[in-house]
Write an enzyme that holds these catalytic residues in place. Structure first.
Site, short mmCIF file in Angstrom:
data_model
loop_
_atom_site.label_atom_id
_atom_site.label_comp_id
_atom_site.label_asym_id
_atom_site.label_seq_id
_atom_site.Cartn_x
_atom_site.Cartn_y
_atom_site.Cartn_z
N CYS A 203 8.90 -4.39 0.27
CA CYS A 203 9.73 -3.71 -0.93
C CYS A 203 10.63 -4.92 -1.14
O CYS A 203 10.16 -5.81 -1.74
CB CYS A 203 10.43 -2.65 -0.44
SG CYS A 203 11.04 -1.43 -1.66
N HIS B 225 5.29 0.92 1.43
CA HIS B 225 6.00 0.82 2.84
C HIS B 225 4.78 1.24 3.89
O HIS B 225 4.38 2.51 3.97
CB HIS B 225 6.84 1.86 2.85
CG HIS B 225 8.26 1.72 1.97
ND1 HIS B 225 9.42 1.02 2.45
CD2 HIS B 225 8.58 1.81 0.53
CE1 HIS B 225 10.30 0.75 1.50
NE2 HIS B 225 9.86 1.34 0.52
N GLU C 169 5.12 1.34 6.67
CA GLU C 169 5.72 2.13 7.85
C GLU C 169 5.56 3.62 7.41
O GLU C 169 6.06 4.46 8.37
CB GLU C 169 7.09 1.60 8.13
CG GLU C 169 8.33 2.01 7.14
CD GLU C 169 8.32 1.14 6.04
OE1 GLU C 169 7.48 0.20 5.78
OE2 GLU C 169 9.32 1.09 5.17
#
Lengths: 269, 224
Positions: B93, B204, B206
């Protein structure tokens, strides 16, 4: 391709336990929110929402522990709502590992909370939940009122004006629940969903009333094609009861022309 | 301090580092490595000693650039040295955006300038092919199309990842070679870049379930 419509299973949690339980094959403990969240994560949920319905504020630590343990092994966005009253509550939930916090009654009593949270964490971290009920059950033109405290308190607010206001104040998304349809299995109140989708710029999550896969599709199909135009479909019972898997829901939505995520990730690396 | 044992998650004070840390740990465990390799810090000394840097961050380009250039630019310098030595770097990001020179969002702030180009905001009022309004921020799951086989090796082929952002990078023509993946939101935008052992993504990993953990596993495999 374009951004996918999202499927979000919602788990009601009370004193650290899932209220209605989840009927999943191979689930170790159907009442453990962490186990349930893990199962939904593996089954391809696009996000997971916990709604804490614990009555006492003292039981808050139990919820935070659940959030923390869930965040350790669930790698999709996690939203936590229910009983979030203060900025401190928000901080604690995000610190425990949630990606988004959902506020409802507290946004009505203290709308400045919306700006405060969006300012500190960014809009994406804040979901404003709106529980709406028709002023006239048979006539959408009479509008919808905003209710709080699980539908017991009429705030006197108009749902569309309130939706516009929370959008302007910085809500990242609106979780829109029809109190008329919630728990009925009759499908979303599509007139409500459309009205709010057209009133605001932020994403809208349709909630309340899903009984069939068709209902899910109608929630997120474009308004021009007879749908509600929502960005995401939230449902509880339909998934928890084991009637339909998330995979079946996804396949059905795809068959209706809805863009959904393909969670099959072949080991092609 | 051991010799370059750590994967350092750079803490510039923006966004939730713990979710990145947790996902990296899961990826390490899946690869049969020790999850204890991951450390979150903003200590330039630890950055300089790191085997790999992971730069996450959500929020404003200007805040991120300011944090990197604070205190005489010690963090920016450490990251720059790490990249110059072609050690593994994963930008997530803002950790992607800040590699570029500047952003519309922050007139005066300078990024790291690793790549020529800028950071731009999605236009308001975009619609998709069916006439539905496209929203800003671009939030949710979208597909990343790799530009070639080398990119597909770590991004996968048309995998779905989770995005939350209003700005995207626009590499200059000269640095167009860094583009590794593209995504569609109204227009096509650059969602992943790479150069040597630098990987950076707009989405993202994650929060991207199996696809994201798979990407992180690929990354940690490249860490000695």
């Amino acid at each position: 391709m374009t951004v996918a419509r999202r499927l979000i299973p919602c788990l009601d949690v009370k004193n650290g336990r899932v209220v209605k339980g989840v009927r999943f094959v191979g689930l170790r403990d159907a009442g453990d929110p962490v186990d349930c969240a893990r199962a939904y994560d593996r089954a391809g949920a696009d996000e997971i929402t916990f709604l804490d319905i614990t009555a006492s504020h003292e039981a808050r630590d139990i919820l935070l522990d659940v959030v923390e343990r869930t965040a350790d092994e669930v790698f999709v966005p996690l939203t936590v709502g229910g009983g979030v009253r203060t900025r401190e509550d928000v901080d604690a939930i995000l610190r425990a590992g949630a990606d988004k916090v959902s506020v409802n009654s507290s946004a009505v009593t203290n709308p400045a909370l919306i700006e405060a949270v969006a300012g500190a964490y960014g809009r994406q971290a804040l979901v404003v939940a709106i529980d709406a009920r028709r002023r006239d059950p048979n006539d959408a033109s009479a509008g919808w009122g905003v209710f709080t405290h699980g539908g017991r308190v009429d705030t006197g607010l108009d749902a569309l004006s309130w939706a516009r206001e929370v959008d302007a104040r910085g809500a990242g998304e609106i979780l829109l629940t029809s109190m008329d349809r919630d728990g009925t299995g009759l499908g979303y109140d599509l007139e409500l969903v459309r009205a709010v989708v057209e009133a605001v710029g932020c994403p809208v999550i349709a909630s309340g009333g899903v009984g069939t896969l068709e209902h899910l599709a109608l929630g997120v199909l474009p308004i021009s094609e007879g749908g509600g135009g929502a960005d995401a479909a939230l449902a509880a019972t339909i998934f928890h009861d084991g009637h339909f898997t998330l995979g079946q829901a996804r396949d059905y939505l795809r068959s209706r022309g809805v863009v959904v995520r393909d969670d099959a990730t072949p080991e092609d690396r | 301090m051991s010799d370059r044992a750590a994967i350092v998650v750079v803490d510039v004070g923006l966004g939730n580092l713990r979710s990145v840390e947790r996902a990296l740990r899961a990826a390490l465990v899946a690869e049969g490595r020790s999850p204890e390799m991951v450390r979150c810090t903003n200590d330039p000394g630890e950055l300089r000693e790191a085997a790999a840097l992971v730069m996450p961050g959500q929020g404003a380009f200007g805040d991120c650039a300011t944090a990197l250039h604070r205190h005489g630019g010690a963090l920016a310098k450490a990251v720059g040295e790490h990249l110059a030595a072609d050690r593994p770097y994963l930008g997530i990001c803002l950790g992607l955006q800040v590699l570029f020179e500047s952003s519309e969002e922050a007139g005066g702030a300078h990024g790291l300038g690793v790549f020529e180009g800028s950071v731009r905001r999605f236009r308001d009022g975009m619609t998709d092919a069916r006439g539905a309004r496209l929203k800003v921020p671009h939030m949710g799951w979208n597909q990343v199309i790799p530009t070639d086989d080398a990119a597909a090796a770590w991004l996968g082929r048309s995998h779905w990842y989770y995005f939350v952002h209003s700005y995207y990078v626009v590499p200059s023509t000269a640095s167009g070679g860094c583009i590794a993946g593209e995504t569609e939101h109204g227009d096509r935008f650059v969602s992943a870049v790479s150069r040597g052992r630098l990987w950076a993504v707009q989405f993202h990993p994650e929060k991207s379930q199996a696809a994201g953990i798979g990407l992180l596993r690929s990354f940690v495999r490249g860490v000695p």
